[in-house]
Scaffold this motif. Sequence first.
Motif, PDB file in Angstrom:
ATOM      1  N   ALA A   1       0.827  -1.210   0.000  1.00 52.82           N
ATOM      2  CA  ALA A   1       0.000   0.000   0.000  1.00 52.82           C
ATOM      3  C   ALA A   1       0.862   1.262   0.000  1.00 52.82           C
ATOM      4  CB  ALA A   1      -0.931  -0.005   1.209  1.00 52.82           C
ATOM      5  N   LYS A   2       2.032   1.200   0.633  1.00 51.93           N
ATOM      6  CA  LYS A   2       2.924   2.360   0.654  1.00 51.93           C
ATOM      7  C   LYS A   2       3.434   2.666  -0.750  1.00 51.93           C
ATOM      8  CE  LYS A   2       4.431   1.152   5.339  1.00 51.93           C
ATOM      9  NZ  LYS A   2       5.531   0.629   6.164  1.00 51.93           N
ATOM     10  N   ASP A   3       3.786   1.613  -1.492  1.00 52.92           N
ATOM     11  CA  ASP A   3       4.231   1.809  -2.873  1.00 52.92           C
ATOM     12  C   ASP A   3       3.100   2.364  -3.726  1.00 52.92           C
ATOM     13  OD1 ASP A   3       6.823   0.908  -2.462  1.00 52.92           O
ATOM     14  OD2 ASP A   3       6.342  -1.162  -2.935  1.00 52.92           O
ATOM     15  N   ILE A   4       1.914   1.797  -3.572  1.00 48.82           N
ATOM     16  CA  ILE A   4       0.762   2.234  -4.363  1.00 48.82           C
ATOM     17  C   ILE A   4       0.411   3.686  -4.051  1.00 48.82           C
ATOM     18  CG2 ILE A   4      -1.706   1.848  -4.753  1.00 48.82           C
ATOM     19  CD1 ILE A   4      -1.094  -1.159  -4.226  1.00 48.82           C
ATOM     20  N   GLY A   5       0.561   4.072  -2.779  1.00 50.37           N
ATOM     21  CA  GLY A   5       0.302   5.456  -2.392  1.00 50.37           C
ATOM     22  C   GLY A   5       1.223   6.434  -3.111  1.00 50.37           C
ATOM     23  N   GLN A   6       2.450   5.999  -3.395  1.00 52.33           N
ATOM     24  CA  GLN A   6       3.374   6.877  -4.108  1.00 52.33           C
ATOM     25  C   GLN A   6       2.944   7.089  -5.550  1.00 52.33           C
ATOM     26  OE1 GLN A   6       5.423   8.851  -2.992  1.00 52.33           O
ATOM     27  NE2 GLN A   6       6.657   9.484  -4.741  1.00 52.33           N
ATOM     28  N   TRP A   7       2.268   6.101  -6.142  1.00 44.59           N
ATOM     29  CA  TRP A   7       1.741   6.289  -7.489  1.00 44.59           C
ATOM     30  C   TRP A   7       0.709   7.419  -7.514  1.00 44.59           C
ATOM     31  CZ3 TRP A   7       3.408   4.204 -11.954  1.00 44.59           C
ATOM     32  CH2 TRP A   7       4.253   3.094 -11.882  1.00 44.59           C
ATOM     33  N   VAL A   8      -0.072   7.525  -6.469  1.00 49.99           N
ATOM     34  CA  VAL A   8      -1.054   8.616  -6.373  1.00 49.99           C
ATOM     35  C   VAL A   8      -0.333   9.957  -6.330  1.00 49.99           C
ATOM     36  CG1 VAL A   8      -2.900   9.610  -4.981  1.00 49.99           C
ATOM     37  CG2 VAL A   8      -2.725   7.115  -5.222  1.00 49.99           C
ATOM     38  N   ASN A   9       0.782   9.989  -5.578  1.00 45.71           N
ATOM     39  CA  ASN A   9       1.558  11.225  -5.501  1.00 45.71           C
ATOM     40  C   ASN A   9       2.102  11.633  -6.865  1.00 45.71           C
ATOM     41  OD1 ASN A   9       1.187  11.526  -2.751  1.00 45.71           O
ATOM     42  ND2 ASN A   9       3.050  10.420  -2.206  1.00 45.71           N
TER      43      ASN A   9
ATOM     44  N   SER B   1      10.965  16.138  -1.210  1.00 44.85           N
ATOM     45  CA  SER B   1       9.862  15.479  -0.501  1.00 44.85           C
ATOM     46  C   SER B   1      10.395  14.526   0.557  1.00 44.85           C
ATOM     47  CB  SER B   1       9.003  14.703  -1.504  1.00 44.85           C
ATOM     48  OG  SER B   1       8.166  13.770  -0.844  1.00 44.85           O
ATOM     49  N   ALA B   2       9.655  14.379   1.655  1.00 41.79           N
ATOM     50  CA  ALA B   2      10.048  13.450   2.723  1.00 41.79           C
ATOM     51  C   ALA B   2      10.152  12.022   2.203  1.00 41.79           C
ATOM     52  CB  ALA B   2       9.038  13.517   3.863  1.00 41.79           C
ATOM     53  N   TYR B   3       9.429  11.730   1.131  1.00 40.67           N
ATOM     54  CA  TYR B   3       9.497  10.393   0.547  1.00 40.67           C
ATOM     55  C   TYR B   3      10.925  10.026   0.161  1.00 40.67           C
ATOM     56  CZ  TYR B   3       8.851   6.553  -2.768  1.00 40.67           C
ATOM     57  OH  TYR B   3       8.947   5.350  -3.429  1.00 40.67           O
ATOM     58  N   PHE B   4      11.722  11.026  -0.232  1.00 41.80           N
ATOM     59  CA  PHE B   4      13.078  10.767  -0.706  1.00 41.80           C
ATOM     60  C   PHE B   4      14.154  10.971   0.367  1.00 41.80           C
ATOM     61  CE2 PHE B   4      10.893  11.567  -4.762  1.00 41.80           C
ATOM     62  CZ  PHE B   4      11.296  10.438  -5.461  1.00 41.80           C
ATOM     63  N   ASP B   5      13.764  11.193   1.618  1.00 42.05           N
ATOM     64  CA  ASP B   5      14.759  11.416   2.671  1.00 42.05           C
ATOM     65  C   ASP B   5      15.750  10.260   2.767  1.00 42.05           C
ATOM     66  OD1 ASP B   5      13.652  13.843   3.274  1.00 42.05           O
ATOM     67  OD2 ASP B   5      12.682  13.206   5.141  1.00 42.05           O
ATOM     68  N   ALA B   6      15.228   9.039   2.825  1.00 43.88           N
ATOM     69  CA  ALA B   6      16.105   7.873   2.967  1.00 43.88           C
ATOM     70  C   ALA B   6      16.953   7.663   1.719  1.00 43.88           C
ATOM     71  CB  ALA B   6      15.274   6.623   3.265  1.00 43.88           C
ATOM     72  N   SER B   7      16.367   7.910   0.552  1.00 40.87           N
ATOM     73  CA  SER B   7      17.110   7.751  -0.707  1.00 40.87           C
ATOM     74  C   SER B   7      18.244   8.764  -0.801  1.00 40.87           C
ATOM     75  CB  SER B   7      16.164   7.920  -1.898  1.00 40.87           C
ATOM     76  OG  SER B   7      15.160   6.934  -1.895  1.00 40.87           O
TER      77      SER B   7
ATOM     78  N   SER C   1       9.949   0.254 -12.952  1.00 44.89           N
ATOM     79  CA  SER C   1       8.621   0.668 -12.514  1.00 44.89           C
ATOM     80  C   SER C   1       8.722   1.885 -11.593  1.00 44.89           C
ATOM     81  CB  SER C   1       7.919  -0.516 -11.834  1.00 44.89           C
ATOM     82  OG  SER C   1       6.543  -0.272 -11.652  1.00 44.89           O
ATOM     83  N   LEU C   2       8.162   1.831 -10.409  1.00 39.61           N
ATOM     84  CA  LEU C   2       8.280   2.943  -9.462  1.00 39.61           C
ATOM     85  C   LEU C   2       9.749   3.214  -9.137  1.00 39.61           C
ATOM     86  CD1 LEU C   2       7.042   5.005  -7.514  1.00 39.61           C
ATOM     87  CD2 LEU C   2       6.801   3.160  -5.833  1.00 39.61           C
ATOM     88  N   GLY C   3      10.556   2.152  -9.093  1.00 40.29           N
ATOM     89  CA  GLY C   3      11.988   2.323  -8.862  1.00 40.29           C
ATOM     90  C   GLY C   3      12.667   3.103  -9.970  1.00 40.29           C
ATOM     91  N   GLY C   4      12.092   3.042 -11.187  1.00 42.07           N
ATOM     92  CA  GLY C   4      12.625   3.839 -12.279  1.00 42.07           C
ATOM     93  C   GLY C   4      12.393   5.322 -12.054  1.00 42.07           C
ATOM     94  N   ARG C   5      11.210   5.651 -11.555  1.00 40.46           N
ATOM     95  CA  ARG C   5      10.914   7.054 -11.261  1.00 40.46           C
ATOM     96  C   ARG C   5      11.803   7.557 -10.113  1.00 40.46           C
ATOM     97  NH1 ARG C   5       8.418  11.330  -7.806  1.00 40.46           N
ATOM     98  NH2 ARG C   5       7.524  12.745  -9.336  1.00 40.46           N
ATOM     99  N   ASN C   6      11.935   6.722  -9.071  1.00 40.73           N
ATOM    100  CA  ASN C   6      12.800   7.099  -7.954  1.00 40.73           C
ATOM    101  C   ASN C   6      14.245   7.262  -8.422  1.00 40.73           C
ATOM    102  OD1 ASN C   6      10.518   6.858  -6.405  1.00 40.73           O
ATOM    103  ND2 ASN C   6      11.120   4.956  -5.393  1.00 40.73           N
ATOM    104  N   GLY C   7      14.680   6.348  -9.304  1.00 40.31           N
ATOM    105  CA  GLY C   7      16.034   6.431  -9.829  1.00 40.31           C
ATOM    106  C   GLY C   7      16.247   7.680 -10.673  1.00 40.31           C
TER     107      GLY C   7
END
Length: 417
Positions: free
Chosen positions: A101-109, A119-125, A146-152
């Motif tokens: 659900a945490k991953d899916i929530g990021q898709w909404v963002n 964003s706080a989402y990227f603090d750890a990254s 996928s989502l890791g591509g966007r984060n990357g």
Amino acid sequence: MSSYDIRDKGIKKDSEATSAVATISYEVENAQVNGLDKNDINKQIIKLQGADKFPSNLQLVDAFYDPKTSSSGVAFLDNNTGKVVVGFTGTNLDNGILESAKDIGQWVNIAFKGDGPSSAYFDASNKFMNDLKANGYDIDTVTGHSLGGRNGTIMGMEHNIPNIILYNSAPLMNLLGNLKKSNPQELSDLFGRYSGNIIYFVSENDPLNKAAGGVPGSIYPGKIIIIKNGKEHDITGFLTKEEQDFIRQHTPDLNKIYVAQKKVQTDTTKKLIGLELLRAKFLKSGGGLSASEEIYLDASEALILTQGMSKTLQIEIDDIKKMYREAKKDSDKLWTDTLKTADSIGSTLYQGEVLDSLNGGGATEPIVRIEPKEEYEQKISELSSIQQEYNELIGQIQSSINKQVETDQELARQIGG
């Protein structure tokens, strides 16, 4: 006691590095969720390498998992290049509903907020990337699926990593969110100052990027390359021979650069050894070195080292210039694609209204096309100037050596003999 067995996902001993790292990142995340530490994970990676199920040139450096966001990543040192490849994990359904659900929530963002690196989402990254750099690792490539591509993409641009190689990636931002001015400026600025290489590999039937059109309004700030293989979204679809050969043909050939630079280093070492033999020959004539011999040897050593540095630099400069020239072409295509996407979304708007909406969201022609192209041209010019300076220095040293030999016949005789 915590336990998890990293599964065989189809990676082989000769798998291309970025696709291997993007794939294994999911299993490393699973291991971390199940309580394994880096040493435990590394032992299993080594076991896979022993079974020819993971490239032997890739050495685990570190990994992280953020339980708040379910974001995670891995870092591997490529011993063939001496550089680090960082991979970010995509949406992972292996660890239960709450984690998924945490991953899916990021898709909404992504769709409605388009949050950027602050964003706080990227603090750890961000911490992960900063720690790697603080420990002296040279991060050359960021990857993800996928989502890791966007984060990357976000982390690669934020930390100015030269190469960002992605697989069936989520978009950087959604134009609908962009037009609503949710959070476009940070992302526009991020892309505007990034000067590296972004490649999106897309499976032909990936529903996220179907026919490379993507979800309406999706923006991908790089080169999109479709692999016509009839496959869908899964990362393992990139691991078979057809896809691996295709990826290698369309990515920066880091191994080729490494091999060329090693040859320059070997040639430089041979020349320095030859110079030491000449020094020994001078000394055999009796007594110490004459002033002319000292000057000649010192200048020759400087020439050999400068030539070696120049050749090594030229290899990298040629590769970077190629990247900038490709990026100039991509800037034109990105602007054309942005207009097409905006027209399809705002079909009820006049052309001027579409442009006004794009401008309001920060997706202007200067930001997307004109300014990046000017910056790339400036970078190419700067690189040419650097190489010219080396050429001039080499010429000056060679001229000094020639004059020394011309004015000292005994030195000329010893060198010729």
